[in-house]
Write an enzyme that holds these catalytic residues in place. Sequence first.
Site, PDB file in Angstrom:
ATOM      1  N   GLY A  12      41.832  41.883  39.809  1.00  0.00           N
ATOM      2  CA  GLY A  12      40.499  42.345  39.420  1.00  0.00           C
ATOM      3  C   GLY A  12      40.519  43.354  38.302  1.00  0.00           C
ATOM      4  O   GLY A  12      39.884  44.409  38.390  1.00  0.00           O
ATOM      5  N   SER A  14      39.449  43.199  35.002  1.00  0.00           N
ATOM      6  CA  SER A  14      38.679  42.930  33.784  1.00  0.00           C
ATOM      7  C   SER A  14      37.629  43.980  33.472  1.00  0.00           C
ATOM      8  O   SER A  14      37.122  44.036  32.354  1.00  0.00           O
ATOM      9  CB  SER A  14      37.992  41.559  33.888  1.00  0.00           C
ATOM     10  N   GLY A  53      51.545  37.241  24.932  1.00  0.00           N
ATOM     11  CA  GLY A  53      51.582  37.689  26.326  1.00  0.00           C
ATOM     12  C   GLY A  53      52.817  38.484  26.673  1.00  0.00           C
ATOM     13  O   GLY A  53      53.222  38.531  27.839  1.00  0.00           O
ATOM     14  N   TYR A 154      31.770  45.310  55.228  1.00  0.00           N
ATOM     15  CA  TYR A 154      32.575  45.901  54.154  1.00  0.00           C
ATOM     16  C   TYR A 154      33.575  46.904  54.730  1.00  0.00           C
ATOM     17  O   TYR A 154      34.764  46.891  54.383  1.00  0.00           O
ATOM     18  CB  TYR A 154      31.653  46.581  53.151  1.00  0.00           C
TER      19      TYR A 154
END
Length: 244
Positions: A12, A14, A53, A154
Site C-alpha cells: 500500500g 502509493s 527498476g 476494524y
Amino acid sequence: MSPEAPVALISGGSRGFGQALVEARLAAGDIVATYSRSPGAWVERRRAEDPSGDRFYWEAVDGRDLAAVRKFAMNVIRRYGRIDTLVNNAGTGIEGLLTMTPEKDISAALTLNLESAIVLTRASLKGMLSARRGSIINISSVNAVLGHNGLSVYSATKAALIGFTKSLAREVGPQGISVNAIAPGFFDSDMVEHLSDAQRARIIRRTPMRRLCSIEDLVATVGFLISTRSITGQTLVVDGGFSC
C-alpha cells in the site's frame, strides 16, 4: 546501487502514510518494492525516474487477491534475491454498527487488513529465514487497544495483527528476525478526512500532547524499529498519549 542495499517491501505504498514510508526507505538507500490497486501520479513519476527498476519496483495488486499478494512477494525475491524489511501497511477503514454492516464489507476488511498481511508475511519469510535476518513491521491502530462505537470490525482486524505480531516474534526470533507493530493514533490521513473541525478539536483536547500525531512521527517510528535488533514482539502506540 550496491547489490548489498537492503530490500524493503511496503504494501500500500502509493499515497499517504505508505508513500511516506517508501520515500523514507528510498532516502535511506534501500531498494523498495510496493504495490497498490492503482499507481497514482507519484508512483508514475518514480517509475519514470527509475525505468529499469533498480531501486523502485511497483505492481498493480488488489490486496484482497491473496494469490496476487503472494505472487508479488515471490516476484520481489526473484528480482532482488531477498527481502530484508517488510512493512504490512495496506489496509482499509470500515465504520458502522455491526448489526448494520453488510457481510461482504466485513469479509473484505478481514481479507485486506489481516489475511493479506499474513499471506505477504509468509511469502516474505522464505528469504528472511534462509538469510537468518529480517524485520517485519505490522501497522495496527490505536483502535486495537481502545474501544470506539462503530469500529468493531476494524478494531478486530487491527487487534488480530497485534496477536499475530507477538506469536510470530517467538517463532522467528531464533532465526534473527524481529517482528513488531505500531499502533497509530489519529493522524492526518484519508481515514480522518470525514472528521469535522469540532471532532478534531475534541480529539486534540483529549490528547496529552495537544496535537494529532504526524505522518513524520509514524515514519520515524518505523525507521527506529528497522534499525534495532533488540526489540521484538512489541507494539509501539504512537498517539500523543491519547490512549493513556
